[in-house]
Scaffold this active site. Structure first.
Site, short mmCIF file in Angstrom:
data_model
loop_
_atom_site.label_atom_id
_atom_site.label_comp_id
_atom_site.label_asym_id
_atom_site.label_seq_id
_atom_site.Cartn_x
_atom_site.Cartn_y
_atom_site.Cartn_z
CE LYS A 1 27.87 -2.58 62.47
NZ LYS A 1 26.87 -3.63 62.22
CG ASN B 1 22.37 -9.46 61.44
OD1 ASN B 1 22.23 -8.25 61.64
ND2 ASN B 1 22.59 -9.97 60.24
CB ALA B 2 17.75 -7.54 64.16
N GLY C 1 24.31 -16.89 56.11
CA GLY C 1 24.86 -18.23 56.27
C GLY C 1 24.50 -19.12 55.09
CB CYS D 1 20.56 -2.37 56.54
SG CYS D 1 20.36 -2.93 58.25
CB ILE E 1 22.05 -11.00 48.07
CG1 ILE E 1 22.27 -12.34 48.77
CG2 ILE E 1 21.66 -11.17 46.62
CD1 ILE E 1 21.08 -13.28 48.81
N GLY F 1 26.95 -14.36 50.15
CA GLY F 1 25.79 -15.10 50.67
C GLY F 1 26.16 -16.53 50.99
N GLY F 2 26.46 -16.80 52.23
CA GLY F 2 26.67 -18.16 52.70
C GLY F 2 27.97 -18.83 52.28
N GLY G 1 30.72 -13.51 54.89
CA GLY G 1 30.07 -12.89 56.04
C GLY G 1 30.06 -13.77 57.27
#
Lengths: 244, 304
Positions: B44, B68-69, B216, B129, B190, B242-243, B264
């Site tokens: 993290k 997400n935020a 996703g 971010c 990314i 990425g996904g 992720g």
């Protein structure tokens, strides 16, 4: 935590928008009162966190309210289909022997309190149950508590059934003086409970990403200012611990 | 089947690493599988001081993905060094530490305070971010600021430095070159794509932070396009992200020029996603007549 392809045994409405689903899964043998499962709904990405309401053998019962497209899709699923279920998740009620326990459920916060009531009963506690809903048509689970030998006090905000008012009005009207409370329900209700009682536990609800403590999508603050994850450190917290 | 890949600082037994923010610091996953199965892992993001993060809700469903935020919630670099990193020493996996900050100095501060920690094999700069008011994506979307940050971190870091690029730019190649020209040892591509969802009941944005980062399967084609573009102009390795949800997805990224991948959001949907992909990868490579991961890297790129 395990992942299980759970077969839907039944999926029936309890009210206009609240459904009860029985799932055949070994998670039932592992789940404790207050824990939850994460369910994959076909064609949706994130799993949906739903509390465990009842377990019997390898049958796990969940009760959910249709709030959006995901739960709407869930309500259309037929018996025989399988769903991917992750669980059991979270920290449940630390069930310990008590002389007397007051169980308070509000709306769709009611389902997890059924198994919780049973667990305290099994340890010899006298269990009082008070349930709050907006109106008569939204009331459910009266019969299920009666099957445990408990007559729940029903409260409705509009007075169409039982005591008119909140669960606190229902507790007062029935002269229930038990100081140890276990509760699950909407935030305003839990705030009122936390303002009134010092002893017991509350169960929180949250939007979740993972459901097992990783994504930090459901973090709240304790009164000491520490961060806690509803999914992993909760959803059950000691009364007064979390700022609501 | 040879799944190994050697990258600056990272001796990967296979090309699969859980991505930053989707794996905590390993503890939760270590209770369900052996982290030594992984090629590596990314922590993290760590900032100089503790951060609580954004108001709830921090998570929303999106078509074929999620928003997400979180807002870089973490307990700060000192806590991280004392209480999180030692736990990871027991695993035979390559640890990348994700570094974040509000200012250029913050990034330097974090790597400086992690000097000499053996379990760390490389740093990943989170300059992308989308969910913080200052720093983060503001640095990663400006070539000059990005270049300065990388150059400064390189002066303080005792391990190779990878830069995680933001897709929220007009010209990804320009940012990739800014990172490379200022000494980056590798790229991660990314981070999430900035997005938003509405709550129909309140007529307001659904997330507490208003906007969030989309991840996703929805972003996989965007990530692949960017890896493919950048791989043709840089000489440093790219870790694709990425996904990615299965071994076929990994192969797509390898073909596009990635040397390894990060996974992720898939970890949230299936907590065993990474070990499953690692197990599937040999048969997928075999199916497409490949003898190693190495052989697949950049296979789709135009020959110079």
């Amino acid at each position: 935590m395990i992942e299980s392809k759970a077969k839907i045994l039944s999926n029936t409405p309890l009210t206009q928008d609240v459904f009860k689903m029985e799932l055949e899964t070994e998670i039932a043998t592992l789940a404790k009162p207050g824990q939850f499962v994460q369910i994959t709904v076909p064609n949706f990405y994130l799993r949906r966190p739903i509390s465990v309401s009842w377990v019997e053998g390898n049958v796990l019962t969940i009760v959910y309210k249709v709030l959006g497209k995901g739960t709407d899709k869930l309500s259309s699923m037929r018996p025989g289909h399988a769903l991917s279920v992750l669980g059991p998740l979270g920290t449940g009620y630390p069930i310990e022997a008590k002389e007397e326990v007051l169980i308070v459920g509000g709306g769709v916060g009611t389902p997890p309190m059924l198994l919780t009531a049973k667990a305290y009963q099994d340890l010899g506690a006298k269990v009082h149950v008070v349930l709050g809903f907006n109106t008569k048509d939204e009331v459910f689970y009266q019969k299920e508590f009666e099957e445990l030998g408990i007559t729940p006090v029903i409260c409705t905000m509009d007075g169409s059934m039982g005591v008119q008012g909140t669960v606190l009005d229902g507790i007062k009207a029935n002269h229930i003086t038990c100081p140890f409370v276990c509760s699950c329900g909407p935030l305003p209700m839990l705030r009122a409970i936390q303002n009134t009682y010092q002893d017991g536990y509350i169960s929180l609800e949250s939007r979740m990403g993972c459901g097992f403590g990783v994504c930090l999508g459901c973090v709240m603050k304790t009164v000491e200012g520490d961060a806690v994850r509803v999914c992993e450190d909760g959803p059950v917290f000691a009364m007064g611990k979390v700022v609501l | 089947m040879d799944l190994s890949v050697k990258l600056p600082g990272l001796n990967l037994k296979n090309p699969v690493l859980p991505a930053s923010g989707c794996f905590g610091n390993g503890r939760e996953f270590a209770s369900i599988y052996d982290l030594s199965l992984l090629g590596g892992m990314v922590t993290k993001s760590v900032t100089p001081n503790a951060r609580f993060g954004n108001p709830l809700p921090r998570i929303a469903e999106a078509e074929s993905g999620m928003l997400n935020a979180i807002g870089l919630e973490n307990k700060g670099v000192d806590y991280f060094r004392e209480h999180e990193l030692p736990f990871l020493e027991q695993f035979d996996t390559e640890v990348m530490v994700s570094v974040a900050g509000s200012t250029i100095e913050d990034y330097a501060h974090v790597v400086e305070h992690l000097k000499g920690v053996d379990v760390i094999k490389a740093f990943e700069l989170n300059v992308s971010c989308p969910n913080v008011a200052v720093g983060g994506m503001a640095i990663g979307t400006n070539a000059e600021a990005l270049g300065k940050t990388v150059a400064m971190v390189k002066q303080h870091a005792d391990k190779p430095v990878y830069v995680k690029l933001s897709p929220n730019v007009t010209n990804i190649v320009e940012l990739a070159l800014a990172a490379q020209d200022n000494g980056a040892d590798g790229l991660v591509m990314i981070n999430t794509v900035q997005g938003l969802r509405m709550d129909l009941r309140t007529a307001k944005p659904l997330l507490g932070n208003v906007t969030g980062g989309l991840s996703g399967p929805a972003i996989k084609p965007i990530a692949l396009r960017m890896v493919y573009q950048v791989a043709q102009v840089v000489h440093i390795p790219i870790i694709g992200c990425g996904g990615i949800s299965n071994a076929e997805d990994i192969l797509e990224f390898l073909y596009a020029g990635a040397s390894a991948v990060q996974v992720g959001a898939a970890n949230f949907i299936d907590p065993w996603a990474c070990p499953k992909m690692i197990e599937e990868l040999p048969s997928v490579l075999e199916k497409y007549n490949l003898n190693s991961v190495q052989e697949a890297i950049g296979k789709a790129l135009p020959q110079k």
